[in-house]
Design an enzyme around this catalytic site. Structure first.
Site, PDB file in Angstrom:
ATOM      1  N   THR A 159       0.824  -1.214   0.000  1.00 56.77           N
ATOM      2  CA  THR A 159       0.000   0.000   0.000  1.00 56.77           C
ATOM      3  C   THR A 159       0.855   1.260   0.000  1.00 56.77           C
ATOM      4  O   THR A 159       1.970   1.262   0.552  1.00 56.77           O
ATOM      5  CB  THR A 159      -0.904   0.014   1.254  1.00 56.77           C
ATOM      6  OG1 THR A 159      -1.542   1.290   1.351  1.00 56.77           O
ATOM      7  CG2 THR A 159      -0.126  -0.218   2.533  1.00 56.77           C
ATOM      8  N   TYR A 163      -1.760   0.280  10.003  1.00 47.88           N
ATOM      9  CA  TYR A 163      -2.055  -0.397   8.736  1.00 47.88           C
ATOM     10  C   TYR A 163      -0.817  -0.371   7.828  1.00 47.88           C
ATOM     11  O   TYR A 163      -0.367  -1.409   7.336  1.00 47.88           O
ATOM     12  CB  TYR A 163      -3.244   0.283   8.052  1.00 47.88           C
ATOM     13  CG  TYR A 163      -3.466  -0.153   6.632  1.00 47.88           C
ATOM     14  CD1 TYR A 163      -3.862  -1.454   6.334  1.00 47.88           C
ATOM     15  CD2 TYR A 163      -3.268   0.736   5.563  1.00 47.88           C
ATOM     16  CE1 TYR A 163      -4.047  -1.853   5.022  1.00 47.88           C
ATOM     17  CE2 TYR A 163      -3.458   0.346   4.256  1.00 47.88           C
ATOM     18  CZ  TYR A 163      -3.848  -0.947   3.986  1.00 47.88           C
ATOM     19  OH  TYR A 163      -4.037  -1.355   2.688  1.00 47.88           O
TER      20      TYR A 163
HETATM   21  C1  UD1 Z   1      -6.223   4.900   2.727  1.00 45.42           C
HETATM   22  C2  UD1 Z   1      -4.866   4.262   2.536  1.00 45.42           C
HETATM   23  C3  UD1 Z   1      -4.968   3.139   1.551  1.00 45.42           C
HETATM   24  C4  UD1 Z   1      -6.021   2.176   1.975  1.00 45.42           C
HETATM   25  C5  UD1 Z   1      -7.337   2.904   2.060  1.00 45.42           C
HETATM   26  C6  UD1 Z   1      -8.438   1.938   2.483  1.00 45.42           C
HETATM   27  C7  UD1 Z   1      -3.091   5.896   2.868  1.00 45.42           C
HETATM   28  C8  UD1 Z   1      -2.074   6.757   2.198  1.00 45.42           C
HETATM   29  N1  UD1 Z   1      -3.912   5.218   2.052  1.00 45.42           N
HETATM   30  O1  UD1 Z   1      -6.528   5.603   1.560  1.00 45.42           O
HETATM   31  O2  UD1 Z   1      -3.731   2.477   1.485  1.00 45.42           O
HETATM   32  O3  UD1 Z   1      -6.109   1.116   1.053  1.00 45.42           O
HETATM   33  O4  UD1 Z   1      -7.222   3.954   3.010  1.00 45.42           O
HETATM   34  O5  UD1 Z   1      -8.940   2.176   3.721  1.00 45.42           O
HETATM   35  O6  UD1 Z   1      -3.150   5.792   4.076  1.00 45.42           O
HETATM   36  N2  UD1 Z   1     -13.005  11.032   1.606  1.00 45.42           N
HETATM   37  C9  UD1 Z   1     -14.100  11.863   1.807  1.00 45.42           C
HETATM   38  N3  UD1 Z   1     -15.284  11.294   2.179  1.00 45.42           N
HETATM   39  C10 UD1 Z   1     -15.445   9.944   2.353  1.00 45.42           C
HETATM   40  C11 UD1 Z   1     -14.327   9.101   2.137  1.00 45.42           C
HETATM   41  C12 UD1 Z   1     -13.105   9.683   1.786  1.00 45.42           C
HETATM   42  O7  UD1 Z   1     -13.995  13.094   1.663  1.00 45.42           O
HETATM   43  O8  UD1 Z   1     -16.546   9.506   2.709  1.00 45.42           O
HETATM   44  C13 UD1 Z   1     -11.723  11.608   1.157  1.00 45.42           C
HETATM   45  C14 UD1 Z   1     -10.544  11.396   2.093  1.00 45.42           C
HETATM   46  O9  UD1 Z   1     -10.440  12.430   3.015  1.00 45.42           O
HETATM   47  C15 UD1 Z   1      -9.387  11.369   1.078  1.00 45.42           C
HETATM   48  C16 UD1 Z   1      -9.999  10.722  -0.157  1.00 45.42           C
HETATM   49  O10 UD1 Z   1     -11.409  10.947  -0.039  1.00 45.42           O
HETATM   50  O11 UD1 Z   1      -9.000  12.675   0.741  1.00 45.42           O
HETATM   51  C17 UD1 Z   1      -9.739   9.228  -0.290  1.00 45.42           C
HETATM   52  O12 UD1 Z   1     -10.088   8.581   0.939  1.00 45.42           O
HETATM   53  P1  UD1 Z   1     -10.203   6.984   1.023  1.00 45.42           P
HETATM   54  O13 UD1 Z   1     -10.941   6.486  -0.167  1.00 45.42           O
HETATM   55  O14 UD1 Z   1     -10.737   6.654   2.367  1.00 45.42           O
HETATM   56  O15 UD1 Z   1      -8.721   6.456   0.892  1.00 45.42           O
HETATM   57  P2  UD1 Z   1      -7.355   6.947   1.593  1.00 45.42           P
HETATM   58  O16 UD1 Z   1      -7.599   7.380   2.978  1.00 45.42           O
HETATM   59  O17 UD1 Z   1      -6.656   7.875   0.661  1.00 45.42           O
END
Ligand code: UD1
Length: 340
Positions: free
Chosen positions: A127, A151
């Site tokens: 990851t 993680y």
């Molecule tokens: C993280 C991990 C990744 C893991 C994934 C699954 C890191 C660098 N990456 O990705 O390895 O596989 O989690 O749990 O730690 N967001 C919203 N609203 C939501 C969901 C997300 O605004 O309801 C935003 C988050 O703030 C972020 C982006 O969308 O900016 C992506 O979030 P998400 O899809 O949860 O993945 P990561 O946190 O990037």
């Protein structure tokens, strides 16, 4: 389910976590490539119905040494693709030992079984969370690995075990550091059915189909062009195609292992994802700005030059609209049936 014993070009591939999101796509891609596939999954988060019909399915745990060693021998397994594990960053902060157990200790058992069973090639789901340190620029594989959460640490520890075991015992491995995996099989055969998923695109298509009321935007004051978080979303079918190409490579160049970023090298913001979901669904997506999520970072984008240079892989779905359309299609159709 039995597969006839045949003398074929490639030995069978064991897919751990093959009833889960990425693993089920990998099982399909391996079968499409003419491989024999054995799926091992404990069904804690996976779904039996996600496993392709023609794959051999074994319900069990990767740390059940007797079971794993028996099935490696029985099916003549020559390679392992290891997807099984826990993936929720916030949960890893609350319950770190679960992650060091599921992702690290059990992987150690699996690697030991692989060695005992003479498995020659191992591909591991790593990851981008191994980097931890945020960067405004796309990160390449030389970027420091200082995971910001258990993680990421649990996955990095498994990378380290593979590196050292490969050096000592003469097998080769590939660790693919996934950025943000999303989308679904374009033919609608597989998709993400994870319950209570926290990933942005999964959450957004659940809002679009009425399974959730509104999408929380976790902060709109990040130092990014539109103030929302920027990530590198890779289509799951492109990601699993990279696994197949990497396995081909490991089988040819047996003395070399690879640690490779898996992304497109393109940053996409939360607001851009919302706009893509609105284009795909043809209606506004209910959303609201919420506080930043603990542990989040502004931006994480891959430099994936090494991936393209190492394996024979050209992305086919590097288009946000395709990723979102496939995810939405799955959500509307078969996804709902799996999650019962
Ligand atoms: C993280 C991990 C990744 C893991 C994934 C699954 C890191 C660098 N990456 O990705 O390895 O596989 O989690 O749990 O730690 N967001 C919203 N609203 C939501 C969901 C997300 O605004 O309801 C935003 C988050 O703030 C972020 C982006 O969308 O900016 C992506 O979030 P998400 O899809 O949860 O993945 P990561 O946190 O990037």
């Amino acid at each position: 389910m039995q597969v006839a014993e045949t003398v074929d070009e490639h030995p069978a591939v064991l897919v751990t976590g093959g009833a889960g999101y990425i693993g089920s796509h990998a099982a399909l891609a391996l079968l499409d490539a003419g491989r024999r596939v054995i799926v091992l999954d404990n069904l804690v988060t996976g779904f039996r119905r996600a496993v392709p019909e023609v794959a051999v399915f074994v319900e069990g745990d990767i740390a059940d040494d007797a079971l794993v060693r028996a099935l490696l021998a029985e099916h003549g397994v020559g390679a392992i693709m290891h997807f099984a594990g826990s993936v929720v960053v916030a949960e890893s902060v609350e319950n770190p030992l679960k992650y060091y157990d599921n992702n690290t200790a059990r992987s150690r058992s699996l690697i030991a079984s692989a060695l005992a069973g003479g498995v020659r090639h191992f591909i591991f789901s790593s990851t981008a969370a191994v980097y931890g340190v945020p960067s405004d620029e796309p990160v390449d594989e030389s970027w420091p690995t200082r995971p910001a959460n258990p993680y990421g640490t649990s996955k990095l520890m498994t990378e380290t075990m593979l590196r050292d075991a490969a050096a000592a015992h003469g097998f080769n491995y590939g660790a693919l550091r996934y950025f943000n995996v999303a989308g679904a099989d374009p033919a609608g055969r597989a998709g993400q059915s994870t319950q209570g998923a926290t990933n942005l695109i999964k959450a957004a298509v659940e809002v679009a189909t009425g399974k959730r009321d509104s999408l929380a935007i976790f902060g709109d004051d990040w130092p990014t062009p539109d103030g929302t978080g920027v990530r590198d979303y890779i289509h799951v079918s492109d990601l699993v195609a990279a696994h197949i190409a990497l396995l081909d490579r490991l089988e040819v160049e047996t003395a070399t292992s690879h640690v490779l970023n898996s992304g497109y090298g393109r940053g996409v913001s939360v607001r851009e994802v919302i706009a893509a979901v609105e284009r795909a669904s043809g209606k506004p997506l209910p959303c609201h700005v919420a506080p930043r999520r603990p542990g989040d970072i502004a931006q994480m984008v891959a430099n994936s030059d090494a991936l393209g240079a190492t394996i024979d892989w050209r992305p086919r779905f590097a288009d946000l609209d395709a990723i979102v359309a496939h995810a939405l299609h799955w959500e509307r159709t078969i996804g709902a049936q799996l999650a019962d």
